[in-house]
Scaffold this motif. Structure first.
Motif, short mmCIF file in Angstrom:
data_model
loop_
_atom_site.label_atom_id
_atom_site.label_comp_id
_atom_site.label_asym_id
_atom_site.label_seq_id
_atom_site.Cartn_x
_atom_site.Cartn_y
_atom_site.Cartn_z
N ALA A 1 0.98 -1.23 0.01
CA ALA A 1 -0.09 -0.30 0.06
C ALA A 1 0.88 1.23 -0.03
O ALA A 1 0.42 2.19 -0.51
N ALA A 2 1.94 1.05 0.85
CA ALA A 2 2.94 2.42 0.58
C ALA A 2 3.54 2.62 -0.50
O ALA A 2 3.66 3.59 -1.22
N ARG A 3 3.87 1.59 -1.41
CA ARG A 3 4.47 1.70 -2.53
C ARG A 3 3.74 2.06 -3.54
O ARG A 3 4.01 3.15 -4.36
N ARG B 1 5.65 4.52 -7.40
CA ARG B 1 4.97 3.21 -7.34
C ARG B 1 6.01 1.97 -6.82
O ARG B 1 6.38 0.82 -7.44
N ARG B 2 6.97 2.57 -6.04
CA ARG B 2 8.15 1.54 -5.52
C ARG B 2 8.53 2.37 -4.37
O ARG B 2 8.43 3.47 -4.02
N GLU B 3 9.40 1.44 -3.53
CA GLU B 3 10.24 2.07 -2.47
C GLU B 3 11.44 2.56 -3.11
O GLU B 3 11.87 2.46 -3.90
N GLY C 1 9.77 9.45 -3.27
CA GLY C 1 9.19 9.01 -4.56
C GLY C 1 7.80 9.53 -4.68
O GLY C 1 7.13 9.09 -5.66
N GLY C 2 7.70 10.69 -4.19
CA GLY C 2 6.27 11.46 -4.38
C GLY C 2 5.25 10.84 -3.59
O GLY C 2 4.03 10.69 -4.07
N LEU C 3 5.43 10.89 -2.35
CA LEU C 3 4.40 10.10 -1.28
C LEU C 3 3.34 10.83 -1.14
O LEU C 3 3.47 12.09 -1.07
N LYS C 4 2.06 10.37 -1.30
CA LYS C 4 0.90 11.09 -1.20
C LYS C 4 0.06 10.99 0.25
O LYS C 4 0.33 9.65 0.44
#
Length: 247
Positions: free
Chosen positions: A204-206, A212-214, A244-247
């Motif tokens: 879910a975090a990815r 879309r990745r760690e 990575g552009g975490l929302k």
């Protein structure tokens, strides 16, 4: 090479982001004090191999970050070496995942002791060494959890939020002495810390990142290199998210 003829101290170098930092800094010409909690033959061999590969000096340091007396002994060694530190990377830390109502006092205190108090006190020693030469870069490894308020990370997030606040104050106090202080807030990163999280939470975090990745340990290490080097000579008091552009 960005760190040629410079000396860096990195904490928590045995594996993960810390190990990646040793390699990235060594590849860029830095001489390195590489900290780990306990001495092992495996760690000594690994550091010796990296020193040989990149033709730099890597000096292992061993102490528990929560052992103030052992920390002082390590600092005495730096003084005896007449060390001129150009950068300190406060990477050592621990994580804990539990809901707010399920977090014990012992767990809360452990998070704050390792992730904040130990870093705060160690940084005081390191800044004293930097002030002698009127220069230096302090890089603290925080977390997006210190800014975002993630479920299950109240204790961990609080410790990293405290580290971010400390970074801003240190930058404000020490800029006139030529010392910069910045923090890095990694998002989900491919380290042993992922093993403490259920796979569905990790996935879910990815998916919550634009990429879309760690992240990779080397990507955090390269950010630390930037903040430690002269490329960031006019950057201080900042928290740089590498997420990575975490929302």
């Amino acid at each position: 090479m960005l760190m040629k003829n410079k000396t860096v101290l990195i904490t928590g170098c045995r594996r993960g982001m810390g190990r990646a930092m040793v390699e990235v800094f060594a590849a860029n010409g830095a001489d390195i004090y590489a900290h780990a909690r306990a001495e092992t033959a495996e760690f000594l061999a690994d550091m010796a191999q990296l020193a040989e590969k990149y033709q730099v000096n890597i000096w292992p340091l061993f102490f528990d970050m929560t052992d103030h007396a052992a920390m002082k002994l390590a600092v005495k060694r730096l003084i005896a070496d007449k060390c001129c530190l150009d950068a300190v990377i406060n990477n050592a830390g621990i994580t804990h995942n539990s809901l707010f109502q399920m977090t014990t006092e012992a767990q809360l205190r452990q998070q704050l002791e390792v992730n904040f108090f130990a870093v705060y006190l160690f940084s005081q020693f390191m800044v004293k060494l930097m002030m002698r030469h009127k220069k230096g870069s302090l890089v603290n490894i925080a977390s997006t959890a210190g800014e975002d308020g993630n479920p299950g990370k109240s204790a961990y997030g609080a410790s990293k939020a405290a580290l971010i606040a400390m970074t801003k104050s240190v930058a404000a106090e020490l800029g006139e002495h030529g010392i910069r202080a910045n923090a890095i807030a990694p998002g989900i990163t491919d380290t042993d810390m992922l093993l403490t999280m259920p796979e569905h939470v990790v996935e879910a975090a990815r998916q919550s990142t634009d990429l879309r990745r760690e992240g990779l340990p080397a990507e955090i290490a390269e950010t630390a290199l930037f903040l430690a080097s002269d490329l960031s000579s006019y950057i201080t008091g900042q928290t740089l998210r590498v997420d990575g552009g975490l929302k």
